[in-house]
Write an enzyme that holds these catalytic residues in place. Structure first.
Site, PDB file in Angstrom:
ATOM      1  N   HIS A  74      32.884  22.869  42.464  1.00 42.10           N
ATOM      2  CA  HIS A  74      34.198  22.433  42.609  1.00 42.10           C
ATOM      3  C   HIS A  74      35.299  23.650  42.604  1.00 42.10           C
ATOM      4  O   HIS A  74      35.310  24.452  42.010  1.00 42.10           O
ATOM      5  CB  HIS A  74      34.675  21.577  41.319  1.00 42.10           C
ATOM      6  CG  HIS A  74      34.137  20.223  41.399  1.00 42.10           C
ATOM      7  ND1 HIS A  74      34.479  18.967  40.686  1.00 42.10           N
ATOM      8  CD2 HIS A  74      32.967  19.656  42.047  1.00 42.10           C
ATOM      9  CE1 HIS A  74      33.714  17.926  40.693  1.00 42.10           C
ATOM     10  NE2 HIS A  74      32.836  18.270  41.774  1.00 42.10           N
ATOM     11  N   TYR A 202      42.753  14.982  35.992  1.00 48.21           N
ATOM     12  CA  TYR A 202      43.194  15.166  34.562  1.00 48.21           C
ATOM     13  C   TYR A 202      44.466  14.328  34.689  1.00 48.21           C
ATOM     14  O   TYR A 202      45.609  14.378  35.370  1.00 48.21           O
ATOM     15  CB  TYR A 202      43.498  16.635  34.280  1.00 48.21           C
ATOM     16  CG  TYR A 202      42.272  17.261  33.736  1.00 48.21           C
ATOM     17  CD1 TYR A 202      41.491  17.807  34.732  1.00 48.21           C
ATOM     18  CD2 TYR A 202      41.843  17.328  32.559  1.00 48.21           C
ATOM     19  CE1 TYR A 202      40.300  18.378  34.480  1.00 48.21           C
ATOM     20  CE2 TYR A 202      40.728  17.987  32.006  1.00 48.21           C
ATOM     21  CZ  TYR A 202      39.881  18.509  32.976  1.00 48.21           C
ATOM     22  OH  TYR A 202      38.835  19.409  32.781  1.00 48.21           O
ATOM     23  N   PRO A 294      38.274  19.006  23.659  1.00 46.19           N
ATOM     24  CA  PRO A 294      37.287  19.252  25.063  1.00 46.19           C
ATOM     25  C   PRO A 294      38.177  19.532  26.289  1.00 46.19           C
ATOM     26  O   PRO A 294      37.548  19.997  27.366  1.00 46.19           O
ATOM     27  CB  PRO A 294      36.627  17.759  25.203  1.00 46.19           C
ATOM     28  CG  PRO A 294      37.280  16.976  24.345  1.00 46.19           C
ATOM     29  CD  PRO A 294      37.906  17.766  23.053  1.00 46.19           C
ATOM     30  N   LYS A 298      35.932  24.093  27.496  1.00 50.30           N
ATOM     31  CA  LYS A 298      35.344  25.082  27.105  1.00 50.30           C
ATOM     32  C   LYS A 298      34.318  25.485  26.279  1.00 50.30           C
ATOM     33  O   LYS A 298      33.706  26.730  25.920  1.00 50.30           O
ATOM     34  CB  LYS A 298      37.122  25.933  26.739  1.00 50.30           C
ATOM     35  CG  LYS A 298      37.877  26.427  27.820  1.00 50.30           C
ATOM     36  CD  LYS A 298      37.492  27.537  28.474  1.00 50.30           C
ATOM     37  CE  LYS A 298      38.125  27.605  29.790  1.00 50.30           C
ATOM     38  NZ  LYS A 298      37.397  27.292  30.970  1.00 50.30           N
ATOM     39  N   TYR A 386      40.838  28.181  33.441  1.00 54.11           N
ATOM     40  CA  TYR A 386      39.983  27.149  33.705  1.00 54.11           C
ATOM     41  C   TYR A 386      38.647  27.609  34.346  1.00 54.11           C
ATOM     42  O   TYR A 386      37.384  27.252  33.891  1.00 54.11           O
ATOM     43  CB  TYR A 386      40.556  26.062  34.599  1.00 54.11           C
ATOM     44  CG  TYR A 386      39.989  24.656  34.544  1.00 54.11           C
ATOM     45  CD1 TYR A 386      40.237  23.708  33.870  1.00 54.11           C
ATOM     46  CD2 TYR A 386      38.680  24.628  35.362  1.00 54.11           C
ATOM     47  CE1 TYR A 386      39.749  22.385  33.851  1.00 54.11           C
ATOM     48  CE2 TYR A 386      38.004  23.376  35.472  1.00 54.11           C
ATOM     49  CZ  TYR A 386      38.460  22.339  34.693  1.00 54.11           C
ATOM     50  OH  TYR A 386      37.737  20.963  34.562  1.00 54.11           O
TER      51      TYR A 386
HETATM   52  P1  FAD Z   1      25.099  22.257  19.673  1.00 50.63           P
HETATM   53  O1  FAD Z   1      25.072  21.926  21.066  1.00 50.63           O
HETATM   54  O2  FAD Z   1      25.855  21.416  18.775  1.00 50.63           O
HETATM   55  O3  FAD Z   1      23.675  22.653  19.105  1.00 50.63           O
HETATM   56  C1  FAD Z   1      23.252  22.986  17.835  1.00 50.63           C
HETATM   57  C2  FAD Z   1      21.857  22.562  17.529  1.00 50.63           C
HETATM   58  O4  FAD Z   1      21.513  22.859  16.139  1.00 50.63           O
HETATM   59  C3  FAD Z   1      21.658  21.020  17.685  1.00 50.63           C
HETATM   60  O5  FAD Z   1      20.533  20.640  18.665  1.00 50.63           O
HETATM   61  C4  FAD Z   1      21.392  20.445  16.366  1.00 50.63           C
HETATM   62  O6  FAD Z   1      20.484  19.300  16.299  1.00 50.63           O
HETATM   63  C5  FAD Z   1      21.103  21.894  15.600  1.00 50.63           C
HETATM   64  N1  FAD Z   1      21.110  21.842  14.350  1.00 50.63           N
HETATM   65  C6  FAD Z   1      22.102  21.485  13.370  1.00 50.63           C
HETATM   66  N2  FAD Z   1      21.959  21.745  12.208  1.00 50.63           N
HETATM   67  C7  FAD Z   1      20.545  22.096  11.941  1.00 50.63           C
HETATM   68  C8  FAD Z   1      20.033  22.519  10.990  1.00 50.63           C
HETATM   69  N3  FAD Z   1      20.733  22.317   9.571  1.00 50.63           N
HETATM   70  N4  FAD Z   1      18.487  22.891  11.009  1.00 50.63           N
HETATM   71  C9  FAD Z   1      18.290  22.966  12.294  1.00 50.63           C
HETATM   72  N5  FAD Z   1      18.957  22.634  13.428  1.00 50.63           N
HETATM   73  C10 FAD Z   1      20.089  22.206  13.318  1.00 50.63           C
HETATM   74  N6  FAD Z   1      32.239  20.543  25.469  1.00 50.63           N
HETATM   75  C11 FAD Z   1      32.912  20.580  26.585  1.00 50.63           C
HETATM   76  O7  FAD Z   1      33.200  21.469  27.262  1.00 50.63           O
HETATM   77  N7  FAD Z   1      33.239  19.398  27.403  1.00 50.63           N
HETATM   78  C12 FAD Z   1      33.050  18.287  26.579  1.00 50.63           C
HETATM   79  O8  FAD Z   1      33.036  16.901  27.364  1.00 50.63           O
HETATM   80  C13 FAD Z   1      32.320  18.129  25.376  1.00 50.63           C
HETATM   81  N8  FAD Z   1      32.144  16.745  24.913  1.00 50.63           N
HETATM   82  C14 FAD Z   1      31.361  16.757  23.506  1.00 50.63           C
HETATM   83  C15 FAD Z   1      31.209  15.835  22.744  1.00 50.63           C
HETATM   84  C16 FAD Z   1      30.552  15.833  21.448  1.00 50.63           C
HETATM   85  C17 FAD Z   1      30.460  14.516  20.785  1.00 50.63           C
HETATM   86  C18 FAD Z   1      30.612  17.088  20.868  1.00 50.63           C
HETATM   87  C19 FAD Z   1      29.827  17.033  19.466  1.00 50.63           C
HETATM   88  C20 FAD Z   1      30.798  18.076  21.550  1.00 50.63           C
HETATM   89  C21 FAD Z   1      31.221  18.239  22.991  1.00 50.63           C
HETATM   90  N9  FAD Z   1      31.637  19.485  23.558  1.00 50.63           N
HETATM   91  C22 FAD Z   1      32.258  19.375  24.757  1.00 50.63           C
HETATM   92  C23 FAD Z   1      31.188  20.484  23.293  1.00 50.63           C
HETATM   93  C24 FAD Z   1      30.053  21.190  23.643  1.00 50.63           C
HETATM   94  O9  FAD Z   1      28.995  19.939  23.850  1.00 50.63           O
HETATM   95  C25 FAD Z   1      29.466  22.412  22.406  1.00 50.63           C
HETATM   96  O10 FAD Z   1      30.464  23.364  22.671  1.00 50.63           O
HETATM   97  C26 FAD Z   1      28.121  22.704  22.835  1.00 50.63           C
HETATM   98  O11 FAD Z   1      27.322  21.885  22.565  1.00 50.63           O
HETATM   99  C27 FAD Z   1      27.962  23.920  22.158  1.00 50.63           C
HETATM  100  O12 FAD Z   1      26.745  24.346  22.039  1.00 50.63           O
HETATM  101  P2  FAD Z   1      25.874  25.120  20.593  1.00 50.63           P
HETATM  102  O13 FAD Z   1      24.500  25.289  21.032  1.00 50.63           O
HETATM  103  O14 FAD Z   1      26.786  25.831  20.094  1.00 50.63           O
HETATM  104  O15 FAD Z   1      25.827  23.669  19.624  1.00 50.63           O
HETATM  105  C1  DHB Z   2      34.130  17.078  31.072  1.00 52.33           C
HETATM  106  C2  DHB Z   2      34.726  17.126  29.768  1.00 52.33           C
HETATM  107  C3  DHB Z   2      35.767  18.098  29.516  1.00 52.33           C
HETATM  108  O1  DHB Z   2      36.168  18.265  28.548  1.00 52.33           O
HETATM  109  C4  DHB Z   2      36.495  18.307  30.604  1.00 52.33           C
HETATM  110  O2  DHB Z   2      37.579  18.913  30.654  1.00 52.33           O
HETATM  111  C5  DHB Z   2      36.006  18.153  31.922  1.00 52.33           C
HETATM  112  C6  DHB Z   2      34.725  17.478  32.392  1.00 52.33           C
HETATM  113  C7  DHB Z   2      32.955  16.252  31.391  1.00 52.33           C
HETATM  114  O3  DHB Z   2      32.085  15.712  30.313  1.00 52.33           O
HETATM  115  O4  DHB Z   2      32.557  15.904  32.446  1.00 52.33           O
END
Ligand code: FAD
Ligand code: DHB
Length: 391
Positions: A74, A202, A294, A298, A386
């Site tokens: 994009h 957006y 979100p 980021k 962005y």
């Molecule tokens: P996570 O993806 O949370 O991974 C952590 C892992 O550790 C998980 O698999 C979990 O099961 C595991 N874990 C937790 N506790 C334990 C434990 N005690 N022992 C062993 N394993 C454990 N970001 C965006 O940019 N856009 C979005 O639209 C967006 N939507 C989101 C929606 C939701 C509901 C959430 C919660 C987050 C969203 N985010 C979004 C944020 C983005 O998904 C996260 O920043 C990203 O997943 C971070 O990755 P991570 O690996 O740090 O953590």
């Molecule tokens: C998506 C989520 C976001 O927070 C964003 O800023 C753009 C896209 C997505 O889930 O596609």
């Protein structure tokens, strides 16, 4: 039973998997301990937009093939304001683009690569407990299939998300926490319908924020701002589509393709930073140390930049014996984290309806949006953030 590895990674989200793959490429052993099953981790629908730096890191990990084949490049986004759309052209403003490729797909590619080389991941590892990281012999203990295990290691990477055990294992007095909780959430719907437009939209609207995103040419992801107390069960599909359409401009509303939701969820909005990100031989990365609302996508990209700094530090430690990278990890990661925190907070403030902002607050928000779409300098600042600040 006691096992040993060089780096014990807690969590198989994007941070843990990407770190694991970068370390394996450099010949550094690691074991991932994950609380849930592989299917559960893959079933979570989350982020969708990758910065170029994140794309580069996934390539460096040797896992970018399908992303380049199926991901959508994009070159800009649209802002919808008072029923009119304005394009922010990243290519023209900063000469960069982003990749639309779901977190689920990134996770699947990294998991497949890890399984392909037989690197160990313990799914359904319960009671995972890091200890001894303030000395020289850290241990992670856990239960698997009812049996107690211990994993001895040189370093522990806490990649276990916001609710994980790693940050909570650190004495509260050693952590400084900064937090803002927003008085609303995002209701997200995934549906197998063609996206509304070829770019993300957006929307700032008197009824609240909306976002039109996508996962592929046949799969759309939509979000609307909702009350923090809402539950997905309150939103049958028809109600969701009707509310989304009301927030769009008439042309977009007429073009919106609707269908049954494949997934529906509500995410609370929060800004959160805990520092430092290192405690002896324990390093926090990704959501374990920080959360962004979100808006601006980021979260996943910050997990990737943390992992980049951490992998660099660990690789230098094993290759040359230099700990300069590990010593600098927390400061380097947090410097970038705070810039993304600022941007996500700003995008959230700019686009959402705040019930307590009053008439003055609403006019200021509108003035800022009008400035943004009318000023190349302001639009360039949005574009630069962005597409992602440099690692
Ligand atoms: P996570 O993806 O949370 O991974 C952590 C892992 O550790 C998980 O698999 C979990 O099961 C595991 N874990 C937790 N506790 C334990 C434990 N005690 N022992 C062993 N394993 C454990 N970001 C965006 O940019 N856009 C979005 O639209 C967006 N939507 C989101 C929606 C939701 C509901 C959430 C919660 C987050 C969203 N985010 C979004 C944020 C983005 O998904 C996260 O920043 C990203 O997943 C971070 O990755 P991570 O690996 O740090 O953590
Ligand atoms: C998506 C989520 C976001 O927070 C964003 O800023 C753009 C896209 C997505 O889930 O596609």
């Amino acid at each position: 039973m006691t096992k040993r590895t060089q780096v014990a990674i807690i969590g198989s989200g994007p941070a843990g998997l990407l770190l694991g793959q970068l370390l394996l490429k450099a010949g550094i052993d690691n074991v991932i301990l994950e609380r849930h099953t592989r299917e559960h981790v893959l079933g979570r629908i989350r982020a969708g937009v990758l910065e170029q730096g994140t794309v580069g890191l996934i390539d460096e990990a040797g896992c970018g093939r399908r992303m380049h084949r199926e991901g959508l490049i994009h070159h800009g986004i649209e802002l919808s304001l008072r029923g009119q759309r304005h394009r922010i052209d990243f290519n023209d403003l900063v000469g960069k683009s982003v990749m639309v490729y779901g977190q689920t797909e990134v996770t699947r590619d990294l998991m497949d690569a890890r399984a392909g080389i037989g690197a160990p991941t313990e799914y359904e590892a319960l009671n995972v407990t890091p200890s001894g990281y303030d000395g020289t012999q850290p241990i992670v203990s856990y239960l698997k299939d009812g049996a107690a295990h211990e994993l001895g290691c040189d370093f522990i990477a806490g990649c276990d998300g916001f609710h994980g055990v790693s940050r909570h294992s650190v004495p509260e007095s050693a952590l400084t926490v900064f937090e803002r909780v927003y008085p609303f959430g995002w209701l997200g719907v995934l549906a197998d319908v063609r996206p509304l437009s070829h770019e993300l939209i957006y929307v700032n609207h008197a009824r609240g924020f909306a976002l039109c995103s996508m996962r592929s040419p046949t799969r759309s992801r939509y979000y609307i701002q909702c009350d923090a107390s809402e539950r997905p069960g309150h939103w049958p599909d028809d109600r969701f589509w009707e509310e989304l359409r009301r927030r769009l401009d008439p042309e977009a509303g007429a073009q919106l393709a609707t269908g049954p939701s494949v997934e529906e969820s509500i995410a609370p909005l929060r800004s959160f930073v805990a520092g430092p990100m290192r405690f002896g031989r324990l390093f926090l990365a990704g959501d374990a140390a920080h959360i962004v609302p979100p808006t601006g996508a980021k979260g996943l990209n910050l997990a990737a930049s943390d992992v980049h700094y951490l992998a660099e530090g660990l690789i230098a430690h094993y290759r040359s014996g230099s700990d300069a990278g590990l010593n600098a990890y927390s400061a380097r990661a947090l410097a970038r984290v705070w810039k993304a925190e600022r941007f996500s907070w700003w995008m959230t403030s700019l686009l959402h309806k705040f019930s307590d902002s009053g008439a003055f607050g609403e006019r200021i928000q509108l003035a800022e949006l009008e400035y943004l779409v009318g000023s190349r300098a302001a639009a360039t600042a949005l574009a630069e953030n962005y597409v992602g600040l440099p690692f």
